[in-house]
Design an enzyme around this catalytic site. Structure first.
Site, PDB file in Angstrom:
ATOM      1  N   TYR A 188     -81.213 -23.769   1.949  1.00 47.89           N
ATOM      2  CA  TYR A 188     -81.297 -22.310   2.024  1.00 47.89           C
ATOM      3  C   TYR A 188     -80.636 -21.852   3.311  1.00 47.89           C
ATOM      4  CZ  TYR A 188     -83.395 -17.635   2.245  1.00 47.89           C
ATOM      5  OH  TYR A 188     -83.600 -16.284   2.312  1.00 47.89           O
ATOM      6  N   ASP A 283     -76.568 -25.770   9.800  1.00 48.40           N
ATOM      7  CA  ASP A 283     -77.548 -24.689   9.846  1.00 48.40           C
ATOM      8  C   ASP A 283     -78.803 -25.248  10.499  1.00 48.40           C
ATOM      9  OD1 ASP A 283     -79.503 -22.814   9.435  1.00 48.40           O
ATOM     10  OD2 ASP A 283     -79.077 -22.494   7.310  1.00 48.40           O
ATOM     11  N   LYS A 311     -85.037 -18.205  15.031  1.00 50.23           N
ATOM     12  CA  LYS A 311     -85.945 -17.468  15.915  1.00 50.23           C
ATOM     13  C   LYS A 311     -86.609 -18.306  16.995  1.00 50.23           C
ATOM     14  CE  LYS A 311     -87.113 -15.719  12.001  1.00 50.23           C
ATOM     15  NZ  LYS A 311     -85.766 -15.616  11.389  1.00 50.23           N
TER      16      LYS A 311
END
Length: 471
Positions: A188, A283, A311
Site C-alpha cells: 500500500y 516506501d 509520520k
C-alpha cells in the site's frame, strides 16, 4: 483481492456487554452478528460510550470514520473511541485502558504524548502553528533526515505518506521520461489513483478489488507482481523494455501484515533497476526510523534511488517526506520543472515534534531494546498459540512485528490471504477484553515503542495464553 471483511462479530457472542437498548438500540440493529461458538471472559468490559459515539459518527462521516480500517470491518462489531494516550497505553471514552500495539500505525516509537516532545511543542506553539513560509526548523529536521537515511541527499517535506508517494511517483516519471511503474500485490502506497491496484492495508481489509472512481487511464501504467517473486519482476521488465520509470515497494511489507523480503530480493531489485535505467523507490512510511535509525535500507544494506517517509519523522503529527539523490531531487519545483506544493508542508509543529522524536531514538540502545521486547512478544504469542493447538506463525524486525493464523511461511499477499481471518477476529476481541489493543485487521503490522516495558510484554503474553484457550 481478498474478501477479508467480516460483516459483524456479535459482541454479545464474545461476552462483551452491549449498551442497553434504551441508549443505543440503533447501534445494535446496525451491527449484525454471525454465530461463533466462543465465550470470552471480558471482566465486564463496557463499551457503551464508544457504541453511542460511533452510532452518532455514522450519521456524520462515511462509515463513521475518517480512515477505513478504523471501522473494525475486518473484526466485526464497532470500534472503540479513544479519549487519550500516554506512553504505551491508550484509554477509550468508557475509561478502559489498553496496552497499545498500534502506536498510531507506527509513529509513536517513543510512546504516546512524550513529555519532552509535548514541552517542545508548547514552546513552538507560542510562536505560531503555521506560516505558509520557510522556518528554520525545516532546515534542522532536513539535516537530521539527510544524515540518517543513506539514499537521501535532498528532501521535500509534505503532509502525509500518501502525498509523499504521489510526489515521488511524479518525480520518477519526470526524471526518467517513462510512465510505467512496478508495484507489488498487497503493498500500500497511499490512496492516490495509480497505487490503488492490488493494494494492501484498508483495501485488503475491506476486500475491495481496487476502487470505484479510479479511471483506467490512471492505472494503465501500473504493473503488478507478487512480492518476493524474482521471476515475475524479470518478465515485467522484459515485456516493457525501456518503459519502466521505477519499482516501488515496502522493503518490509506492513500493509498485508508483516512480511519480510526473501534473501537477495532487495539486492535483485537494485540490480535489475540499474540494468534497465529505472529507479528503485523504497516506501519507508512504516519502516523508516523503525527497523533501524537509517530505516530498512540501512538494515538490509541496500540503497534505493528515492525514499518516502511518514509520520514518524514528525513524532506522529501530520507529516511525510520524499527524498533521494540530489540530481533527481533537483527536478522538483522550484529548482526544476516537476511541480508539487503544500501550504502546511514543513509546518513548525511537525518539524519540532520530529526533531525531538528522532533525537530520542538516536540514543544508544534504542533498537537493541525494541528488538528484545518485540522478539519476546512475538515468540510468546506464537508459542502460546501453538500450545493451545492453533495454526500460527509470526516474526519481527526491531519494533515492527506481525503474526498470521496460517501455517506459513508467508512470503506475499497470496500467502497472507490463507490466514484464518475469523479466528483473528475472535482473538482480537478476546485480547481487547484483556486490555490489549492490536491492529483491527489480520492484514496490518504491529508496533512496539520505547515506552513498552517487560511487564507490558508479560501481561500481553499472559492475555494471549488465556484467549487462545478460549477461542
Amino acid at each position: 483481492m481478498v474478501a477479508a471483511a467480516i460483516t459483524g462479530v456479535g459482541l454479545t457472542t464474545l461476552g462483551i456487554r452491549r449498551p442497553s437498548s434504551s441508549s443505543s438500540s440503533s447501534c445494535c440493529s446496525r451491527s449484525p452478528s454471525f454465530s461463533m461458538t466462543v465465550s470470552i471472559d471480558t471482566n465486564n468490559l463496557t463499551l457503551t460510550k464508544s457504541h453511542d459515539a460511533f452510532t452518532a459518527a455514522k450519521e456524520l462521516m462515511p462509515g463513521g470514520v475518517n480512515s477505513p480500517v478504523r471501522a473494525f470491518k475486518s473484526v466485526g462489531g464497532q470500534p472503540i473511541v479513544i479519549d487519550s494516550a500516554k506512553g504505551p497505553h491508550i484509554t477509550d471514552i468508557d475509561g478502559n485502558r489498553y496496552i497499545d500495539y498500534v502506536g498510531s500505525w507506527g509513529p509513536a516509537i517513543i510512546g504516546h504524548a512524550d513529555d519532552g516532545v509535548l514541552a517542545a511543542l508548547s514552546q513552538t506553539m507560542k510562536k505560531g502553528t503555521s506560516f505558509g513560509a520557510p522556518c528554520l526548523l525545516e532546515n534542522t529536521l532536513a539535516e537530521v533526515v539527510i544524515s540518517a537515511v543513506p539514499s537521501i541527499q535532498m528532501v521535500r517535506f509534505v503532509n502525509s505518506g500518501t502525498e509523499a508517494c504521489m510526489g515521488v511517483l511524479r518525480l520518477a516519471r519526470a526524471f526518467t521520461g517513462n510512465d510505467k511503474i512496478i508495484k507489488f500485490e498487497g503493498c500500500y502506497h497511499g490512496h492516490a489513483d495509480p497505487f490503488l491496484v492490488k493494494a494492501g492495508s484498508g483495501v485488503a481489509t475491506l476486500g475491495l478489488p481496487d476502487s470505484p472512481g479510479v479511471p483506467k487511464g490512471a492505472t494503465s501504467g501500473t504493473l503488478t507482481a507478487p512480492y518476493n517473486d524474482f521471476s515475475a519482476v524479470e518478465k515485467l521488465f522484459e515485456a516493457n523494455k525501456g518503459e519502466i520509470a521505477a519499482v516501488i515497494l515496502e522493503p518490509v511489507v506492513g500493509n498485508s501484515g508483516f512480511i519480510t523480503p526473501k534473501p537477495d530480493f532487495l539486492s535483485f531489485l537494485r540490480k535489475i533497476t540499474k540494468e534497465n535505467n529505472s529507479l528503485l523507490i523504497f516506501d519507508e512510511v512504516m519502516t523508516g526510523f523503525r527497523l533501524s535509525y537509517g530505516g530498512a535500507q540501512e538494515y538490509f544494506g541496500i540503497t534505493p534511488d528515492l525514499t518516502t517517509l511518514g509520520k514518524i519523522i514528525g513524532g506522529g503529527l501530520p507529516v511525510g517526506a520524499y527524498g533521494g539523490r540530489k540530481d533527481i531531487m533537483q527536478m522538483v519545483a522550484p529548482a526544476g520543472p516537476m511541480y508539487q506544493a503544500g501550504t502546511l508542508s514543513g509546518n513548525p509543529l511537525a518539524m519540532t515534534a520530529g526533531i525531538h522524536t528522532l533525537k530520542r531514538i538516536r540514543e544508544p540502545g534504542t533498537y537493541e531494546y525494541l528488538d528484545k521486547i518485540t522478539g519476546e512478544l512475538v515468540q510468546g504469542i506464537v508459542d502460546a498459540g501453538k500450545r493451545a493447538g492453533h495454526t500460527i506463525c509470526g516474526g519481527h524486525i526491531s519494533g515492527m512485528f506481525g503474526f498470521f493464523f496460517t501455517e506459513g511461511p508467508v512470503y506475499n499477499f497470496a500467502d497472507a490471504k490463507k490466514s484464518d481471518t475469523d479466528k483473528f477476529a475472535r482473538f482480537f476481541w478476546g485480547m481487547l477484553a484483556e486490555g490489549v489493543y492490536l491492529a483491527p485487521s489480520q492484514f496490518e503490522a504491529g508496533f512496539t515503542s520505547l515506552a513498552h516495558t517487560s511487564d507490558d510484554i508479560k501481561k500481553t503474553i499472559a492475555a494471549a495464553e488465556k484467549v487462545f484457550r478460549e477461542i
